[in-house]
Design a protein around this motif. Structure first.
Motif: not given
Length: 390
Positions: A321-339
């Protein structure tokens, strides 16, 4: 204008609602959460607990719907089946068939009797056959849950009783199944059936990297061999013929262990967590539309040749369990779609109870896809109460 009732209002139901509206139907929805996404833009919202089939039946008898459609959870699907059977509505399996597919104990017993590969099962009921020492480890599961909740890996007889209590606690019917633990790779198969034959289908690789019994990573296309695909297709068509399944989706999770496949779970509802987008992004064909078409008397529309573009899906979840204020995604991809599913500063429960977001990534090659998918959790970095700059 003909009107349709969509039974469910969550984020996963939103694309289903939009598809119905795009066909020109008047859309009504029901659910017990007025803040859910589908509520604000449906033509009419009915606030009720649709897991109670009597409540749903009362609503449907008062209104003149040309169809009632299940969404992406078990309660929605089972209640729609019960109402459809009571009112004699066409296009759906009967309740007995549905329970045979959705109850893990019943399904494994039926499949094994007819030569369809499934894990071996035991029972610890009085007079029943329990696992012997050589049979361990085993898995104890609720018979009616597809969320990964209530599953325990048991290493010996001393652990069995507590695992059974846990499974019962997470079962609507207070029932469980004890089955052989299979070590192998996890996959899923979405078969769109017409006259008990596969009209079109898709295979996906799946991974559980945060909570061991809840899928959080998946990719399309799949890496499984053509020979395994053919065995899976044959098993699905055999099952469809034996149960005289109606036209529509049969989604099955299976394991490949020791070079053989074993069917784990079958469902006729649409999978949740935006699974349908993975298929649509990768192949160019509409998963949502083809899931819904049989319910409204329309033919499948797989008009495009599958593109097999490399896409992966990852559900961001937590080990604690955690309180989440934000995050980052460190990936090497052609495209990223976030929901996004949660708000900044929200307290998120650990998997399998909480989810933060779902993202999809397109890769340049299948080699990169297969290399990266199951490592996605390592690429997400969180800003929490402990590390956020103040």
């Amino acid at each position: 204008m003909k009107k349709i009732l969509l039974v469910g209002t969550s984020f996963s139901a939103a694309p289903l609602a939009q598809f119905i509206k795009s066909l020109g139907y008047e859309l009504e929805v029901c659910g017990n959460k007025p803040s859910d996404p589908c509520v604000s833009w449906a033509g009419k919202y009915h606030c009720l607990d649709y897991s109670n089939a009597e409540f749903l039946l009362d609503l449907v008898e008062r209104e003149s719907y040309c169809a009632i459609l299940p969404t992406c959870n078990d309660d929605s699907y089972l209640s729609v089946i019960k109402v459809a059977e009571t009112l004699g509505l066409p296009g759906l399996d009967d309740l007995a068939t549905t329970l045979k597919l959705h109850d893990k104990f019943e399904f494994r017993g039926f499949a094994a009797t007819h030569g369809i590969p499934v894990p071996k099962i035991w029972t610890s009921d009085p007079g029943g056959v329990i696992p012997r020492p050589a049979n361990y480890p085993v898995l104890v599961k609720p018979v009616d849950s597809f969320s990964g909740k209530g599953i325990t890996k048991v290493s010996n007889l001393n652990e069995l009783s507590m695992a059974i209590d846990n499974a019962k606690l997470n079962s609507r019917t207070n029932n469980y199944v004890v089955e052989d633990f299979l070590d192998g790779t996890l996959h899923s198969h979405s078969a769109f059936l017409k006259n008990q034959k596969i009209y079109h289908d898709f295979f996906v690789d799946e991974f559980c990297t945060i909570y061991p019994y809840q899928v959080n990573c998946s990719n399309s296309p799949s890496r499984i061999s053509l020979s395994i695909q053919k065995k899976m297709q044959a098993s699905v068509e055999k099952l469809a013929a034996l149960l005289n399944l109606s036209d529509g989706l049969l989604h099955t999770q299976f394991i490949i262990s020791g070079g053989e496949l074993y069917l784990i779970e079958c469902m006729r509802r649409c999978p949740g967590d935006l699974f349908y987008y993975l298929i649509s992004f990768s192949t160019g064909n509409s998963y949502v539309g083809n899931y819904l078409r049989p319910f409204i008397g329309e033919d499948f529309d797989f008009s495009k040749i599958d593109e097999s573009t490399p896409w992966s899906r990852h559900t961001i979840s937590l080990k604690e369990d955690e309180v989440i204020h934000g995050y980052s995604i460190d990936v090497a991809a052609e495209e990223l779609r976030l929901f996004q599913l949660s708000e900044s500063g929200e307290h998120i429960k650990k998997a399998p109870f909480g989810k933060i977001a779902i993202f999809f990534m397109r890769y340049q090659s299948t080699a990169q896809l297969f290399e990266s998918t199951e490592k996605m959790a390592d690429k997400v970095h969180f800003f929490t109460n402990r590390n956020i700059p103040l």
